[in-house]
Design a protein around this motif. Structure first.
Motif, mmCIF file in Angstrom:
data_model
loop_
_atom_site.group_PDB
_atom_site.id
_atom_site.type_symbol
_atom_site.label_atom_id
_atom_site.label_comp_id
_atom_site.label_asym_id
_atom_site.label_seq_id
_atom_site.Cartn_x
_atom_site.Cartn_y
_atom_site.Cartn_z
ATOM 1 N N ASP A 118 -6.011 -6.413 -1.682
ATOM 2 C CA ASP A 118 -5.838 -7.935 -1.199
ATOM 3 C C ASP A 118 -4.084 -7.782 -0.742
ATOM 4 O OD1 ASP A 118 -8.072 -8.719 -0.409
ATOM 5 O OD2 ASP A 118 -8.450 -9.934 -2.094
ATOM 6 N N ALA A 119 -3.484 -7.301 -1.961
ATOM 7 C CA ALA A 119 -2.001 -7.566 -1.747
ATOM 8 C C ALA A 119 -1.478 -6.661 -0.719
ATOM 9 C CB ALA A 119 -1.559 -7.116 -3.118
ATOM 10 N N VAL A 120 -1.909 -5.415 -0.392
ATOM 11 C CA VAL A 120 -1.606 -4.656 0.927
ATOM 12 C C VAL A 120 -1.857 -5.375 2.119
ATOM 13 C CG1 VAL A 120 -1.954 -2.695 1.719
ATOM 14 C CG2 VAL A 120 -1.648 -2.592 -0.686
ATOM 15 N N ARG A 121 -3.103 -5.866 2.080
ATOM 16 C CA ARG A 121 -3.461 -6.653 3.432
ATOM 17 C C ARG A 121 -2.563 -7.874 3.662
ATOM 18 N NH1 ARG A 121 -8.739 -6.190 0.851
ATOM 19 N NH2 ARG A 121 -9.899 -4.315 1.554
ATOM 20 N N ALA A 126 0.483 -8.275 2.900
ATOM 21 C CA ALA A 126 2.054 -7.975 2.784
ATOM 22 C C ALA A 126 2.716 -8.233 4.255
ATOM 23 C CB ALA A 126 2.407 -6.770 2.140
ATOM 24 N N ASP A 127 3.848 -8.607 3.920
ATOM 25 C CA ASP A 127 4.654 -8.507 5.300
ATOM 26 C C ASP A 127 5.227 -7.363 5.722
ATOM 27 O OD1 ASP A 127 4.649 -11.419 5.774
ATOM 28 O OD2 ASP A 127 5.693 -11.546 3.822
ATOM 29 N N GLY A 128 5.183 -6.184 4.692
ATOM 30 C CA GLY A 128 5.710 -4.882 4.738
ATOM 31 C C GLY A 128 5.382 -4.197 3.831
ATOM 32 N N LEU A 129 5.251 -2.781 3.859
ATOM 33 C CA LEU A 129 4.759 -1.993 2.760
ATOM 34 C C LEU A 129 5.912 -0.721 2.630
ATOM 35 C CD1 LEU A 129 1.079 -1.178 3.670
ATOM 36 C CD2 LEU A 129 1.865 -2.697 2.157
ATOM 37 N N ILE A 130 5.925 -0.353 1.311
ATOM 38 C CA ILE A 130 6.860 0.875 1.201
ATOM 39 C C ILE A 130 5.726 1.842 0.130
ATOM 40 C CG2 ILE A 130 8.701 1.949 -0.479
ATOM 41 C CD1 ILE A 130 10.091 -0.785 -0.055
ATOM 42 N N VAL A 131 5.451 3.056 0.951
ATOM 43 C CA VAL A 131 4.552 4.084 0.438
ATOM 44 C C VAL A 131 5.185 5.353 -0.114
ATOM 45 C CG1 VAL A 131 2.838 2.925 1.541
ATOM 46 C CG2 VAL A 131 3.821 4.579 2.581
ATOM 47 N N VAL A 132 4.952 5.687 -1.332
ATOM 48 C CA VAL A 132 5.477 7.054 -1.810
ATOM 49 C C VAL A 132 4.447 7.856 -2.199
ATOM 50 C CG1 VAL A 132 7.554 7.893 -2.829
ATOM 51 C CG2 VAL A 132 7.642 5.588 -2.083
ATOM 52 N N VAL A 192 4.939 -4.890 -0.566
ATOM 53 C CA VAL A 192 4.134 -4.359 -1.805
ATOM 54 C C VAL A 192 4.711 -2.831 -1.705
ATOM 55 C CG1 VAL A 192 1.709 -3.366 -2.321
ATOM 56 C CG2 VAL A 192 2.081 -5.768 -1.509
ATOM 57 N N VAL A 193 4.806 -2.184 -2.817
ATOM 58 C CA VAL A 193 5.420 -0.990 -2.919
ATOM 59 C C VAL A 193 4.406 -0.011 -3.642
ATOM 60 C CG1 VAL A 193 7.340 0.323 -4.092
ATOM 61 C CG2 VAL A 193 7.603 -1.783 -3.392
ATOM 62 N N ALA A 196 9.013 -8.175 -4.180
ATOM 63 C CA ALA A 196 8.437 -6.585 -4.204
ATOM 64 C C ALA A 196 7.431 -6.580 -5.262
ATOM 65 C CB ALA A 196 9.488 -5.723 -4.087
ATOM 66 N N ARG A 197 6.041 -6.237 -5.055
ATOM 67 C CA ARG A 197 5.309 -5.707 -5.988
ATOM 68 C C ARG A 197 4.844 -4.567 -6.189
ATOM 69 N NH1 ARG A 197 -0.821 -8.337 -6.307
ATOM 70 N NH2 ARG A 197 -1.807 -6.723 -7.796
ATOM 71 N N VAL A 198 4.790 -3.793 -7.177
ATOM 72 C CA VAL A 198 4.619 -2.481 -7.188
ATOM 73 C C VAL A 198 3.276 -2.138 -7.488
ATOM 74 C CG1 VAL A 198 5.219 -0.396 -8.313
ATOM 75 C CG2 VAL A 198 7.103 -1.937 -7.799
#
Length: 198
Positions: A66-69, A71-77, A5-6, A36-38
């Motif tokens: 829920d998508a963030v919780r 997710a296998d990994g996060l990209i945060v910007v 999740v981005v 990858a879901r933005v």
């Protein structure tokens, strides 16, 4: 297939924050088979504010949380304002409980007008996700305005690839979470029948 999740906290459309988020996601996907879901936080800004007042998320915001919780990994910007992450970015992550992100791999990135604000990644974003017990990849990526002047310089591209690779390795090392299947163990017909007779 892993799920990334981005989170992009850019306020304009298009934004350099979203451009950096997309590059980081592409770099991670080069080293990992993943969707990858933005999530564009500007689209949820009113719902985030309402959540603080009412205590209830809208359906769209609830889905993003829920998508963030899950997710296998996060990209945060986040864009950098006043030498730190944006208020919208912080407000979104304030909606999570203490253990929601525990052990989750996170790649942190930021954008700003000047390279002078690059340390905000280390004194603001990294401590935030350490507090949330996430596992932050060693390489953080900051992109200043001059980095985009010629389509992104080689140094930025190198950092993006290194950080994406680090996230991919961390996600790949984690056990694949068991996805819940509501139909996996149905109630036996005899038991349902017995309940009706009682």
């Amino acid at each position: 297939m892993r799920e990334l999740v981005v989170i992009s906290a850019g306020l304009s459309n298009p934004s350099s924050t979203r451009m950096l988020a997309d590059r980081l996601a592409a770099a991670a996907q080069r080293g990992l088979e993943a969707n990858a879901r933005v999530v564009e936080l500007r689209e949820h800004a009113k719902d985030i504010a309402n959540h603080f007042v009412t205590g209830f998320p809208s359906p769209a915001l609830d889905e993003a949380l829920d998508a963030v919780r899950g997710a296998d990994g996060l990209i945060v910007v986040s864009p950098i304002f006043q030498a730190s992450y944006s208020g919208l970015f912080k407000s979104f992550f304030d909606l999570f409980e203490a253990d929601d992100l525990s052990g989750k791999p996170v790649l942190i990135g930021a954008t700003g007008g000047s390279a002078r604000h690059s340390l905000a990644l280390e004194h603001a974003l990294r401590p935030l996700f350490s507090y949330l017990r996430a596992v932050v990849v060693p390489t953080s990526v900051y992109a200043a305005s001059e980095d985009w002047a010629t389509g992104g310089d080689a140094t930025l591209a190198d950092r993006v690839e290194r950080a994406g690779g680090e996230l991919a390795a961390l996600v790949d090392d984690r056990p694949v979470p068991a996805r819940e299947d509501a139909f996996e163990e149905p109630v036996p017909f005899e038991q349902l029948l017995a309940q009706q007779h009682n």
